[in-house]
Design a protein around this motif. Sequence first.
Motif, PDB file in Angstrom:
ATOM      1  N   ASN A  30       0.829  -1.147   0.074  1.00  0.00           N
ATOM      2  CA  ASN A  30      -0.017   0.119  -0.116  1.00  0.00           C
ATOM      3  C   ASN A  30       0.794   1.288   0.036  1.00  0.00           C
ATOM      4  OD1 ASN A  30      -2.527   1.201   0.121  1.00  0.00           O
ATOM      5  ND2 ASN A  30      -2.523   1.539   2.342  1.00  0.00           N
ATOM      6  N   THR A  31       2.072   1.230   0.121  1.00  0.00           N
ATOM      7  CA  THR A  31       3.093   2.192  -0.032  1.00  0.00           C
ATOM      8  C   THR A  31       4.290   1.911  -0.903  1.00  0.00           C
ATOM      9  OG1 THR A  31       4.506   1.577   2.006  1.00  0.00           O
ATOM     10  CG2 THR A  31       2.463   2.792   2.358  1.00  0.00           C
ATOM     11  N   LEU A  32       4.914   2.861  -1.052  1.00  0.00           N
ATOM     12  CA  LEU A  32       6.351   2.782  -2.096  1.00  0.00           C
ATOM     13  C   LEU A  32       7.277   1.913  -1.146  1.00  0.00           C
ATOM     14  CD1 LEU A  32       6.813   6.097  -3.649  1.00  0.00           C
ATOM     15  CD2 LEU A  32       6.247   4.110  -4.648  1.00  0.00           C
ATOM     16  N   HIS A  33       7.337   2.067   0.297  1.00  0.00           N
ATOM     17  CA  HIS A  33       8.360   1.389   1.056  1.00  0.00           C
ATOM     18  C   HIS A  33       7.892  -0.103   1.101  1.00  0.00           C
ATOM     19  CE1 HIS A  33      11.019   0.123   4.149  1.00  0.00           C
ATOM     20  NE2 HIS A  33      10.017   0.150   5.281  1.00  0.00           N
ATOM     21  N   ASP A  34       6.587  -0.286   1.219  1.00  0.00           N
ATOM     22  CA  ASP A  34       6.083  -1.868   1.362  1.00  0.00           C
ATOM     23  C   ASP A  34       6.401  -2.402  -0.271  1.00  0.00           C
ATOM     24  OD1 ASP A  34       4.934  -1.527   3.552  1.00  0.00           O
ATOM     25  OD2 ASP A  34       2.693  -1.418   2.730  1.00  0.00           O
ATOM     26  N   LEU A  35       6.236  -1.766  -1.256  1.00  0.00           N
ATOM     27  CA  LEU A  35       6.380  -2.281  -2.490  1.00  0.00           C
ATOM     28  C   LEU A  35       8.035  -2.521  -2.748  1.00  0.00           C
ATOM     29  CD1 LEU A  35       5.323  -2.751  -5.266  1.00  0.00           C
ATOM     30  CD2 LEU A  35       6.077  -0.511  -6.202  1.00  0.00           C
ATOM     31  N   GLY A  36       8.815  -1.823  -2.305  1.00  0.00           N
ATOM     32  CA  GLY A  36      10.310  -1.835  -2.473  1.00  0.00           C
ATOM     33  C   GLY A  36      10.852  -3.137  -1.719  1.00  0.00           C
ATOM     34  N   ALA A  37      10.150  -3.198  -0.378  1.00  0.00           N
ATOM     35  CA  ALA A  37      10.513  -4.351   0.590  1.00  0.00           C
ATOM     36  C   ALA A  37      10.274  -5.431  -0.072  1.00  0.00           C
ATOM     37  CB  ALA A  37      10.011  -4.026   1.935  1.00  0.00           C
ATOM     38  N   ARG A  38       8.821  -5.845  -0.617  1.00  0.00           N
ATOM     39  CA  ARG A  38       8.327  -6.977  -0.907  1.00  0.00           C
ATOM     40  C   ARG A  38       9.161  -7.397  -2.283  1.00  0.00           C
ATOM     41  NH1 ARG A  38       4.002  -4.861   1.170  1.00  0.00           N
ATOM     42  NH2 ARG A  38       2.904  -6.299   2.611  1.00  0.00           N
ATOM     43  N   LEU A  39       9.583  -6.406  -3.009  1.00  0.00           N
ATOM     44  CA  LEU A  39      10.218  -6.683  -4.382  1.00  0.00           C
ATOM     45  C   LEU A  39      11.740  -7.174  -3.947  1.00  0.00           C
ATOM     46  CD1 LEU A  39      10.151  -6.799  -7.391  1.00  0.00           C
ATOM     47  CD2 LEU A  39      10.784  -4.225  -7.546  1.00  0.00           C
ATOM     48  N   GLU A  40      12.277  -6.476  -3.108  1.00  0.00           N
ATOM     49  CA  GLU A  40      13.689  -6.736  -2.676  1.00  0.00           C
ATOM     50  C   GLU A  40      13.725  -8.021  -1.929  1.00  0.00           C
ATOM     51  OE1 GLU A  40      17.446  -4.747  -0.411  1.00  0.00           O
ATOM     52  OE2 GLU A  40      15.532  -3.363  -0.819  1.00  0.00           O
ATOM     53  N   ALA A  41      12.806  -8.343  -1.227  1.00  0.00           N
ATOM     54  CA  ALA A  41      12.707  -9.836  -0.473  1.00  0.00           C
ATOM     55  C   ALA A  41      12.462 -10.886  -1.397  1.00  0.00           C
ATOM     56  CB  ALA A  41      11.786  -9.844   0.555  1.00  0.00           C
ATOM     57  N   CYS A  42      11.494 -10.525  -2.389  1.00  0.00           N
ATOM     58  CA  CYS A  42      11.359 -11.667  -3.335  1.00  0.00           C
ATOM     59  C   CYS A  42      12.477 -12.017  -4.317  1.00  0.00           C
ATOM     60  CB  CYS A  42      10.220 -11.070  -4.430  1.00  0.00           C
ATOM     61  SG  CYS A  42      10.121 -12.572  -5.683  1.00  0.00           S
ATOM     62  N   LEU A  43      13.352 -11.018  -4.790  1.00  0.00           N
ATOM     63  CA  LEU A  43      14.602 -10.992  -5.366  1.00  0.00           C
ATOM     64  C   LEU A  43      15.524 -11.653  -4.770  1.00  0.00           C
ATOM     65  CD1 LEU A  43      14.517  -7.532  -7.305  1.00  0.00           C
ATOM     66  CD2 LEU A  43      13.862  -9.647  -8.386  1.00  0.00           C
ATOM     67  N   LYS A  44      15.566 -11.512  -3.483  1.00  0.00           N
ATOM     68  CA  LYS A  44      16.725 -12.258  -2.617  1.00  0.00           C
ATOM     69  C   LYS A  44      16.449 -13.478  -2.621  1.00  0.00           C
ATOM     70  CE  LYS A  44      18.555  -8.039  -0.567  1.00  0.00           C
ATOM     71  NZ  LYS A  44      18.861  -7.188   0.732  1.00  0.00           N
ATOM     72  N   GLU A  45      15.124 -13.855  -2.322  1.00  0.00           N
ATOM     73  CA  GLU A  45      14.702 -15.320  -2.055  1.00  0.00           C
ATOM     74  C   GLU A  45      14.904 -16.311  -3.198  1.00  0.00           C
ATOM     75  OE1 GLU A  45      11.071 -15.567  -0.264  1.00  0.00           O
ATOM     76  OE2 GLU A  45      11.665 -14.340   1.566  1.00  0.00           O
ATOM     77  N   GLY A  46      14.404 -15.494  -4.335  1.00  0.00           N
ATOM     78  CA  GLY A  46      14.270 -16.238  -5.833  1.00  0.00           C
ATOM     79  C   GLY A  46      15.322 -16.591  -6.619  1.00  0.00           C
TER      80      GLY A  46
END
Length: 133
Positions: A30-46
Amino acid sequence: MTRTRMCLAWAIATLFAAHAAATQDTAPANTLHDLGARLEACLKEGRSHDELANGSEVTILFALKRDGNLLGRPRITHSALIGGVEDQKLFIAGAISAIDGCLPLKVTPGFGGAIAGRPIALRVVRGLWRVGI
């Protein structure tokens, strides 16, 4: 006694953090911070960092639709590639493949409308992801 309290406090804080992370992952961004955190977490895990840790750098620019899907094709706006042609191709393909694996991102309808079509830059430097929105 103090050491026991500190260990207990640490365990409780860890449980709360794990619960907050699990709740955050299921809720749409719901925020840019949320979006960045989710994208970064996904990229690091994936992605395996070994495949992208050859010393090369690349910045990929892309945009999302209001539903969190990719809008258009990602563009490479900067690259400093190391190694042979095959290593360079593998590095770029791995970075783009990692982005594809994280999309679509779950976003709220209001936030999706706000970010639709806006550029998002992803920088990969020696296997480390940096998200710029």
